[in-house]
Design a protein around this motif. Structure first.
Motif, PDB file in Angstrom:
ATOM      1  N   ARG A   1     -11.255  58.808  88.323  1.00  0.00           N
ATOM      2  CA  ARG A   1     -11.790  60.000  88.982  1.00  0.00           C
ATOM      3  C   ARG A   1     -10.887  61.203  88.760  1.00  0.00           C
ATOM      4  O   ARG A   1     -11.355  62.295  88.454  1.00  0.00           O
ATOM      5  CB  ARG A   1     -11.989  59.736  90.481  1.00  0.00           C
ATOM      6  CG  ARG A   1     -12.411  60.961  91.265  1.00  0.00           C
ATOM      7  CD  ARG A   1     -13.105  60.593  92.550  1.00  0.00           C
ATOM      8  NE  ARG A   1     -14.428  60.040  92.288  1.00  0.00           N
ATOM      9  CZ  ARG A   1     -15.508  60.781  92.107  1.00  0.00           C
ATOM     10  NH1 ARG A   1     -15.438  62.094  92.137  1.00  0.00           N
ATOM     11  NH2 ARG A   1     -16.671  60.228  91.885  1.00  0.00           N
ATOM     12  N   SER A   2      -9.594  61.037  88.923  1.00  0.00           N
ATOM     13  CA  SER A   2      -8.671  62.150  88.716  1.00  0.00           C
ATOM     14  C   SER A   2      -8.592  62.553  87.250  1.00  0.00           C
ATOM     15  O   SER A   2      -8.542  63.736  86.919  1.00  0.00           O
ATOM     16  CB  SER A   2      -7.272  61.786  89.217  1.00  0.00           C
ATOM     17  OG  SER A   2      -7.163  61.959  90.611  1.00  0.00           O
ATOM     18  N   VAL A   3      -8.534  61.561  86.372  1.00  0.00           N
ATOM     19  CA  VAL A   3      -8.307  61.841  84.959  1.00  0.00           C
ATOM     20  C   VAL A   3      -9.560  62.384  84.272  1.00  0.00           C
ATOM     21  O   VAL A   3      -9.470  63.242  83.390  1.00  0.00           O
ATOM     22  CB  VAL A   3      -7.804  60.564  84.245  1.00  0.00           C
ATOM     23  CG1 VAL A   3      -7.723  60.779  82.746  1.00  0.00           C
ATOM     24  CG2 VAL A   3      -6.433  60.164  84.797  1.00  0.00           C
ATOM     25  N   GLU A   4     -10.736  61.925  84.677  1.00  0.00           N
ATOM     26  CA  GLU A   4     -11.943  62.239  83.918  1.00  0.00           C
ATOM     27  C   GLU A   4     -12.984  63.075  84.667  1.00  0.00           C
ATOM     28  O   GLU A   4     -13.837  63.695  84.025  1.00  0.00           O
ATOM     29  CB  GLU A   4     -12.609  60.926  83.456  1.00  0.00           C
ATOM     30  CG  GLU A   4     -11.713  60.083  82.561  1.00  0.00           C
ATOM     31  CD  GLU A   4     -12.260  58.671  82.350  1.00  0.00           C
ATOM     32  OE1 GLU A   4     -13.428  58.443  82.727  1.00  0.00           O
ATOM     33  OE2 GLU A   4     -11.520  57.821  81.825  1.00  0.00           O
ATOM     34  N   ILE A   5     -12.953  63.096  85.996  1.00  0.00           N
ATOM     35  CA  ILE A   5     -14.047  63.723  86.739  1.00  0.00           C
ATOM     36  C   ILE A   5     -13.589  64.940  87.543  1.00  0.00           C
ATOM     37  O   ILE A   5     -14.101  66.048  87.359  1.00  0.00           O
ATOM     38  CB  ILE A   5     -14.723  62.696  87.674  1.00  0.00           C
ATOM     39  CG1 ILE A   5     -15.278  61.522  86.864  1.00  0.00           C
ATOM     40  CG2 ILE A   5     -15.828  63.360  88.480  1.00  0.00           C
ATOM     41  CD1 ILE A   5     -15.816  60.386  87.715  1.00  0.00           C
TER      42      ILE A   5
ATOM     43  N   ASP B   1     -20.675  72.665  85.035  1.00  0.00           N
ATOM     44  CA  ASP B   1     -21.854  72.408  84.212  1.00  0.00           C
ATOM     45  C   ASP B   1     -21.645  71.108  83.443  1.00  0.00           C
ATOM     46  O   ASP B   1     -20.768  71.018  82.586  1.00  0.00           O
ATOM     47  CB  ASP B   1     -22.081  73.561  83.227  1.00  0.00           C
ATOM     48  CG  ASP B   1     -23.386  73.409  82.442  1.00  0.00           C
ATOM     49  OD1 ASP B   1     -23.947  72.299  82.441  1.00  0.00           O
ATOM     50  OD2 ASP B   1     -23.829  74.394  81.829  1.00  0.00           O
ATOM     51  N   PRO B   2     -22.428  70.053  83.743  1.00  0.00           N
ATOM     52  CA  PRO B   2     -22.197  68.753  83.093  1.00  0.00           C
ATOM     53  C   PRO B   2     -22.473  68.768  81.588  1.00  0.00           C
ATOM     54  O   PRO B   2     -22.046  67.865  80.873  1.00  0.00           O
ATOM     55  CB  PRO B   2     -23.163  67.814  83.827  1.00  0.00           C
ATOM     56  CG  PRO B   2     -24.214  68.701  84.393  1.00  0.00           C
ATOM     57  CD  PRO B   2     -23.543  70.004  84.690  1.00  0.00           C
TER      58      PRO B   2
ATOM     59  N   PHE C   1     -26.365  64.546  90.260  1.00  0.00           N
ATOM     60  CA  PHE C   1     -25.188  63.685  90.373  1.00  0.00           C
ATOM     61  C   PHE C   1     -23.988  64.183  89.572  1.00  0.00           C
ATOM     62  O   PHE C   1     -22.882  64.325  90.082  1.00  0.00           O
ATOM     63  CB  PHE C   1     -25.533  62.259  89.946  1.00  0.00           C
ATOM     64  CG  PHE C   1     -24.324  61.362  89.880  1.00  0.00           C
ATOM     65  CD1 PHE C   1     -23.705  60.945  91.036  1.00  0.00           C
ATOM     66  CD2 PHE C   1     -23.802  60.969  88.658  1.00  0.00           C
ATOM     67  CE1 PHE C   1     -22.584  60.134  90.998  1.00  0.00           C
ATOM     68  CE2 PHE C   1     -22.682  60.168  88.606  1.00  0.00           C
ATOM     69  CZ  PHE C   1     -22.072  59.749  89.775  1.00  0.00           C
ATOM     70  N   LYS C   2     -24.177  64.451  88.283  1.00  0.00           N
ATOM     71  CA  LYS C   2     -23.037  64.824  87.455  1.00  0.00           C
ATOM     72  C   LYS C   2     -22.391  66.116  87.911  1.00  0.00           C
ATOM     73  O   LYS C   2     -21.168  66.272  87.828  1.00  0.00           O
ATOM     74  CB  LYS C   2     -23.471  64.925  85.990  1.00  0.00           C
ATOM     75  CG  LYS C   2     -23.740  63.580  85.340  1.00  0.00           C
ATOM     76  CD  LYS C   2     -24.010  63.718  83.849  1.00  0.00           C
ATOM     77  CE  LYS C   2     -24.199  62.349  83.215  1.00  0.00           C
ATOM     78  NZ  LYS C   2     -24.477  62.451  81.758  1.00  0.00           N
TER      79      LYS C   2
END
Length: 540
Positions: free
Chosen positions: A457-461, A324-325, A186-187
């Motif tokens: 989502r845009s800022v953190e992922i 790489d999470p 998932f990550k």
């Protein structure tokens, strides 16, 4: 609806981890079984080490080189020129013009490349460019990628055309298996490349919010977007190219030629012939709209370009492509000049189609308004937002934004004729106008135009990118355009008014006054309420 998928798969992953803590033998057996199950049906394998390829040196001949050199002589060293692409039709025409006149190289990086008439038209032109010897590199994110792997692999065997897919899922068949892979990884798979960059001959570039699809170029009869990009030449173009290279050579960029057996290379001629037939049959609306279906001489457009350019300096910011999470990542938002640190502000305008602000964003607004600045924010109304789940969580921030002294506007879905000049490309006239523009302008001197939404989502992922531009001329044009979008003909003004001690939100536009948010239907209102109950805000 696709934004719900990460949440559901995250719950699957959590359940597996929970069970694993209680019974390690179950974990060992389950993981081994699932791994074999996925490997057995995977259609992709880890790619062989790839040699790094870099942007070619800027072309010294051709129309793009001549236009860029002419602009450079007027600008001087270290400066760049900028022209806004506000109209959807113009955005597609400039892409065609840049492809048609490229002499050495074309680099394109997009989150979404639709297999519709706009996508077909552009891939056809790219094939023409590759056939005449131009090196073409295309990088597309995999999350919404619905390509035919064999066909994409075959095209990538063209000696001058290379396609890469960002962070692909390895299981390519079977929805249940795909969901299982997403849950296990998932990550990693949740990190998507949202950047949008186009560079031709390392001389001219387009950066902004548009993906490749007919909604973004005004060709849909159902839903067309309001969007914005900047066409640029000068010093910053090489910086943009270096940013593209970082993604292109990253471990996350999977070579499309390895998405199918080696025999796919033998299919190149057949695939190209079939694709050209599909392009001819699938671009009827584009032809009716006046887009040339064959290569065209765009000399007159490039000769007029310097008159449209604003000069200034720019920095191209982008996130790192790492997937790489376990590795900590630096966000480009941490590198750009701080909004809160800017003193004596007069004005700030922000537009974001997906607006779920962080605490820091709200704090910056309050800092500005306390210092006397006028802050205006434009988001989409429910009908103008193509992501219903995002809107259901955005609406919970309206009062917080207003309480911090900002003015709040919401784009109407039923665009007036003046707005239609930017969104629709005749003969198309969409039933709905949506908002997809991302950017801000400060004191009519500085602006940011790129792919960044103001949501988690845009800022953190996801990975994002864009241009931080210091240019009073350009910033003034951006501010004027933002003001136009906020006019009563185009947007609702949202205010908070107190009646009998209770604060209520009010929407005003075109002489109308509403005491509840405008909605396309009662069903949409119900979905908006139900989606707002889901604990998925961090994934939106």
């Amino acid at each position: 609806m696709f934004r719900l998928v990460p949440y559901l798969t995250d719950r699957i992953s959590f359940f597996m981890k929970f069970r694993a803590k209680r019974a390690w033998p179950w974990k060992a057996m389950g993981t081994a079984f699932l791994g074999q199950f996925l490997i057995g049906c995977a259609s992709l394998t880890p790619p062989l080490p790839q040699p790094a390829t870099l942007a070619l040196e800027p072309a010294n001949s051709g129309l793009l080189a001549e236009a860029s050199l002419d602009i450079g002589r007027e600008l001087g060293p270290g400066l760049s020129g900028f022209a806004l692409l506000k109209e959807n039709a113009e955005a597609l025409k400039w892409r065609l013009a840049m492809i048609d006149h490229a002499e050495r190289s074309i680099d394109m990086q997009y989150y979404l490349w639709e297999r519709d008439e706009a996508g077909l038209l552009l891939i056809g032109r790219l094939l023409d460019a590759a056939e005449r010897g131009v090196r073409v590199r295309v990088l597309v994110d995999d999350f919404l990628f619905h390509g035919d792997e064999r066909r994409i692999a075959a095209l990538s065997h063209h000696p001058n055309l290379e396609i890469k897919i960002f962070n692909p899922r390895y299981v390519r068949r079977g929805k249940v298996r795909e969901m299982l892979e997403f849950g296990v990884k998932f990550k990693k798979l949740n990190r998507r490349m949202h950047n949008k960059v186009f560079v031709a001959d390392n001389r001219v570039a387009i950066v902004g919010g548009r993906n490749v699809g007919y909604h973004y170029f005004g060709l849909s009869q159902h839903f067309n977007f309001v969007d914005l990009e900047v066409l640029t030449a000068g010093a910053v173009v090489r910086e943009i190219s270096r940013g593209f290279d970082v993604f292109w050579n990253s471990e996350a960029a999977y070579p499309a030629r390895e998405m199918a057996p080696p025999a796919a290379g033998e299919d190149l001629d057949l695939v190209m012939a079939a694709l050209r037939e599909e392009i001819e049959a699938g671009t009827l609306m584009a032809g009716k709209a006046g887009f040339p279906l064959e290569r065209k001489d765009w000399t007159a457009s490039f000769e007029a370009l310097p008159d449209r350019f604003h000069q200034g300096t720019a920095t191209f910011y982008h996130d790192e492509p790492g997937i790489d999470p376990k590795k900590e990542r630096t966000r480009f938002l941490d590198e750009i000049p701080s909004v809160a640190a800017y003193r004596n502000p007069k004005e700030l305008m922000v537009i974001s189609p997906y607006l779920i602000p962080r605490d820091q964003f709200l704090a910056n607004i309050e800092t500005y308004t306390r210092q006397g600045a006028r802050v205006r924010i434009l988001a989409p109304s429910m009908g103008a937002n193509n992501q219903a789940m995002v809107h259901s969580h955005y609406r919970q921030y309206r009062r917080k934004i207003l309480e911090r002294g900002a003015e709040l506007y919401e784009l109407r879905e039923d665009g007036a004729d003046g707005l239609r000049a930017f969104t629709d490309t005749p003969p198309a006239r969409a039933q709905i106008v949506g908002l997809h523009l991302k950017g801000f302008v400060r004191d009519r001197r500085t602006c940011f135009i790129g792919s960044l939404n103001m949501d988690p989502r845009s800022v953190e992922i996801n990975t994002e990118g864009g241009l931080w531009i210091e240019s009073p001329g350009l910033a003034n044009e951006v501010a004027d355009h933002f003001e136009f979008l906020m006019e009563p003909d185009n947007a609702w003004r949202v205010t908070s008014e107190t009646n009998k001690g209770t604060a209520h939100l009010i929407w005003r536009s075109r002489g109308e006054v509403l005491k509840r948010q405008p909605a396309p239907s009662g069903g949409a209102q119900l979905r908006d309420f139900l989606f707002g109950l889901l604990p998925i805000r961090r994934q939106l």
